[in-house]
Design an enzyme around this catalytic site. Structure first.
Site, PDB file in Angstrom:
ATOM      1  CB  ALA A   1      -0.938  -0.013   1.200  1.00 24.03           C
TER       2      ALA A   1
ATOM      3  CE  LYS B   1       2.302 -13.161   0.335  1.00 28.25           C
ATOM      4  NZ  LYS B   1       0.993 -13.056   0.913  1.00 28.25           N
TER       5      LYS B   1
END
Length: 309
Positions: A119, A170
């Site tokens: 972000a 992951k």
């Protein structure tokens, strides 16, 4: 078609919601919907906000997807594309792909967007990269028009289950890499473990109904490497804190509880999604989170078994 203005509804106004608002705002018509977590008060009725939208972006955790997709399904136009960036399992052990499949099916168009797209970097105008996964025709055309001219670059594929599991699982491996770096076990060990995690992730994807090669895309290897090496990664920080024995500090801050990787492990076990010890490195991470002090010994054993002749 490229250059066409889209009417976009962003669900959630956290870091990623704000990042996508800034990314898409200069070229598209943006509406943001959010809800106060304490009171449940919505910024506006969801069903009203969704009217005549070209794209609905789920920029919030996986847990609310079930409720929100269920509310939206009856009122969305058939041409609307629902897009999720969530990388976790809900409390029933479901991925965003499974939730969208249930509520949107084939009547409505939907896709997943996973990859290295922090972000703070998107907000700073830096490049981001993602795999857009959808099985429905025409979704790629909409997404190309949506992100054309932005800093987010997309690959396209149709392995939605593989992309979802790659992006979610992951996160389980990232605390291990954080711990290895905190213990100064070396750059070689970090590189080896990232390679091992990706190879094992491919095997798990196949076991869960996805394609093993999806593990090597932005949704898998790309996102894994970013999360495992970024100084701002809270998943990585959990591993470093645990390796230093600071379990009480983690409990006090709640970072461990909020971690998607830790939550994913809990959901895998609670819903018996697969047997963790069937996959050696995944099982090692499970033991590390429970008994951090054993990590170096467990890593030595893993390497010895891996290269045994």
């Amino acid at each position: 078609m490229p250059g066409q203005t889209k009417r976009v509804l962003i669900l959630g106004h956290g870091a990623m919601g704000r990042a996508f608002e800034g990314l898409l705002g200069p070229r598209h018509e943006i509406t943001v919907w959010d809800r106060d977590l304490a009171t449940g008060v919505e910024t506006q009725p969801l069903e009203l906000a969704a009217q005549d939208r070209d794209v609905v972006l789920f920029a919030l955790p996986t847990n609310p997807h079930d409720e929100l997709a269920g509310r939206l399904a009856p009122c969305l136009d058939a041409d609307t594309v629902c897009l999720s960036i969530a990388k976790g399992l809900d409390e029933h052990g479901r991925t965003p792909a499974q939730i969208f499949e249930q509520h949107l099916g084939t009547r409505l168009r939907w896709a997943l967007l996973y990859g290295p797209m922090l972000a703070r970097e998107l907000q700073a105008g830096q490049a981001g990269f993602a795999l857009a996964a959808s099985r429905q025709p025409g979704v790629d055309v909409v997404l190309r028009a949506l992100f054309d001219g932005t800093a987010l670059h997309l690959d396209y594929g149709d392995d939605v289950q593989g992309a979802a599991w790659a992006a979610i699982l992951k996160n389980v491996y990232v605390p291990l890499i954080g711990a290895v770096d905190a213990l100064a076990l070396g750059d070689n060990m970090r590189g080896f473990l990232i390679a091992e995690a990706t190879r094992e992730l491919a095997a798990i994807l196949q076991h869960m109904g996805g394609r093993p090669e999806t593990a090597y895309t932005c949704a898998g290897l790309g996102d894994l490497t970013t999360s495992a090496t970024s100084a701002s990664s809270h998943h990585r920080r959990i591993g470093a804190e645990l390796s230093a024995g600071r379990t009480e500090q983690l409990a006090a801050t709640g970072v461990n509880i909020r971690s998607e990787g830790v939550h994913t492990l809990a959901m895998v076990r609670a819903h018996h999604l697969f047997e963790p010890d069937r996959f050696a490195l995944f099982g090692l991470v499970c033991r590390f989170l429970e008994q951090p002090a054993r990590l170096e010994a467990d890593l030595r054993s893993y390497v010895d078994r891996r290269f045994a002749h």
